[in-house]
Scaffold this motif. Structure first.
Motif, short mmCIF file in Angstrom:
data_model
loop_
_atom_site.label_atom_id
_atom_site.label_comp_id
_atom_site.label_asym_id
_atom_site.label_seq_id
_atom_site.Cartn_x
_atom_site.Cartn_y
_atom_site.Cartn_z
N TRP A 127 0.84 -1.21 0.00
CA TRP A 127 0.00 0.00 0.00
C TRP A 127 0.87 1.26 0.00
O TRP A 127 0.68 2.16 -0.81
CB TRP A 127 -0.92 0.00 1.21
N ASP A 128 1.85 1.31 0.90
CA ASP A 128 2.67 2.51 1.05
C ASP A 128 3.45 2.82 -0.22
O ASP A 128 3.55 3.98 -0.63
CB ASP A 128 3.64 2.34 2.22
N ARG A 129 4.02 1.80 -0.84
CA ARG A 129 4.82 2.05 -2.05
C ARG A 129 3.96 2.58 -3.18
O ARG A 129 4.33 3.54 -3.86
CB ARG A 129 5.53 0.76 -2.49
N VAL A 130 2.80 1.97 -3.40
CA VAL A 130 1.95 2.39 -4.51
C VAL A 130 1.43 3.81 -4.29
O VAL A 130 1.45 4.64 -5.21
CB VAL A 130 0.78 1.40 -4.72
N VAL A 131 0.97 4.12 -3.09
CA VAL A 131 0.46 5.46 -2.82
C VAL A 131 1.58 6.49 -2.91
O VAL A 131 1.38 7.61 -3.40
CB VAL A 131 -0.25 5.50 -1.46
N LEU A 167 -8.68 3.79 -15.50
CA LEU A 167 -10.09 3.43 -15.36
C LEU A 167 -10.46 3.33 -13.88
O LEU A 167 -11.63 3.55 -13.51
CB LEU A 167 -10.38 2.11 -16.06
N LEU A 168 -9.47 3.00 -13.04
CA LEU A 168 -9.75 2.88 -11.60
C LEU A 168 -9.78 4.24 -10.91
O LEU A 168 -9.94 4.31 -9.70
CB LEU A 168 -8.74 1.95 -10.94
N SER A 169 -9.67 5.33 -11.68
CA SER A 169 -10.05 6.64 -11.17
C SER A 169 -11.57 6.77 -11.12
O SER A 169 -12.10 7.64 -10.45
CB SER A 169 -9.47 7.75 -12.05
N TYR A 189 -3.65 0.99 -5.61
CA TYR A 189 -3.66 1.58 -6.94
C TYR A 189 -4.97 2.32 -7.20
O TYR A 189 -4.98 3.44 -7.70
CB TYR A 189 -3.44 0.48 -7.98
N ALA A 190 -6.09 1.69 -6.84
CA ALA A 190 -7.40 2.33 -7.04
C ALA A 190 -7.51 3.61 -6.22
O ALA A 190 -8.01 4.64 -6.71
CB ALA A 190 -8.52 1.36 -6.66
#
Length: 256
Positions: free
Chosen positions: A112-116, A149-151, A161-162
């Protein structure tokens, strides 16, 4: 082409995540429209990269920069460098990104932390510095985020990511509201299902790939090059009155 609203001759564009995939395709499309390119990636070769060769083949200059978007210090340094260089940045394309897949109930903090950090926090830090420079120098700049698309949707097994890509859509609108009065266009592109490394697992899953294709009216996976035209549009004078838009390039997925 001098009178074309899609002519980028004389412009300097920075494309992050430029080494391959969508970033490489955008860099090449901008170069074909006349822009010189600064390409950024954590592992981008200083010389002889595929993206560099593609850009110079169009008669444009290419400069490579390395930056790890998971490292806040490196992102700040990149922003400061771009802000103080003699030639101002006219176009910033925020393509660098990361994705981690695991069910939400089992999704570890480090994923989670890396992606955000890469997909949202680093985007704000870099654009804060470059945007301030555009304002201070009076540049009629263009900033393009790469959303998803996940925006618009939640997706499956990619909660970080979403969340980050939904944040990118919000950041696009927030910066557009503040910076449009300064002549800076801030918009985003939301690619659909594009055949890149990020979607390899989906394309390798026969059932999942078939279900995706059945929903896409265009009847095919997107190509990285499909994003290039949208980037050229948003980077040039053709989009002067376009502000705060998240533009889907998805073969009709969202309209289905």
């Amino acid at each position: 082409m001098a009178d074309s609203p899609f002519d980028l001759t004389g412009k300097l564009a920075v494309v992050t995540g430029a080494r391959r995939g969508i970033g490489k395709a955008i860099a090449e499309a901008l170069a074909a429209a006349g822009a010189d390119i600064i390409g950024v990636s954590a592992s981008l070769e200083p010389h002889g990269s595929a993206v560099g060769e593609a850009v110079t083949a169009h008669g444009r200059t290419f400069t490579a920069r390395q930056a790890d978007f998971a490292d806040r210090t490196e992102v700040r340094a990149l922003g400061a460098e771009l802000a103080r260089q003699d030639r101002p940045v006219d176009i910033l394309v925020n393509n660098a990104g990361a994705i981690e897949r695991a069910p939400a109930a089992e999704h570890p903090d480090d994923m989670w932390d890396r992606v955000v950090e890469v997909d949202l926090n680093a985007q704000f830090v870099l654009n804060r510095e470059v945007g301030k420079s555009m304002i201070d120098r009076g540049v009629q700049g263009r900033i393009i985020f790469i959303a998803s698309l996940l925006s618009f949707q939640g997706g499956m097994y990619v909660p970080g990511y979403a969340a980050a890509k939904s944040g990118v859509a919000g950041l696009t609108k927030a910066l557009a509201n503040e910076w449009a009065p300064h002549g800076i266009g801030v918009n985003a592109i939301a690619p659909g299902y594009i055949a890149t490394d990020n979607t390899q697992a989906l394309r390798d899953d026969t059932d999942r790939s078939r279900s995706i294709l059945e929903r896409i009216p265009a009847g095919r996976w997107g190509r990285a090059e499909d994003i290039g035209g949208a980037a050229v549009f948003l980077a040039g004078s053709a989009s002067t009155y376009v502000s705060g838009v998240v533009l889907p390039v998805d073969g009709g997925w969202l309209g289905r």
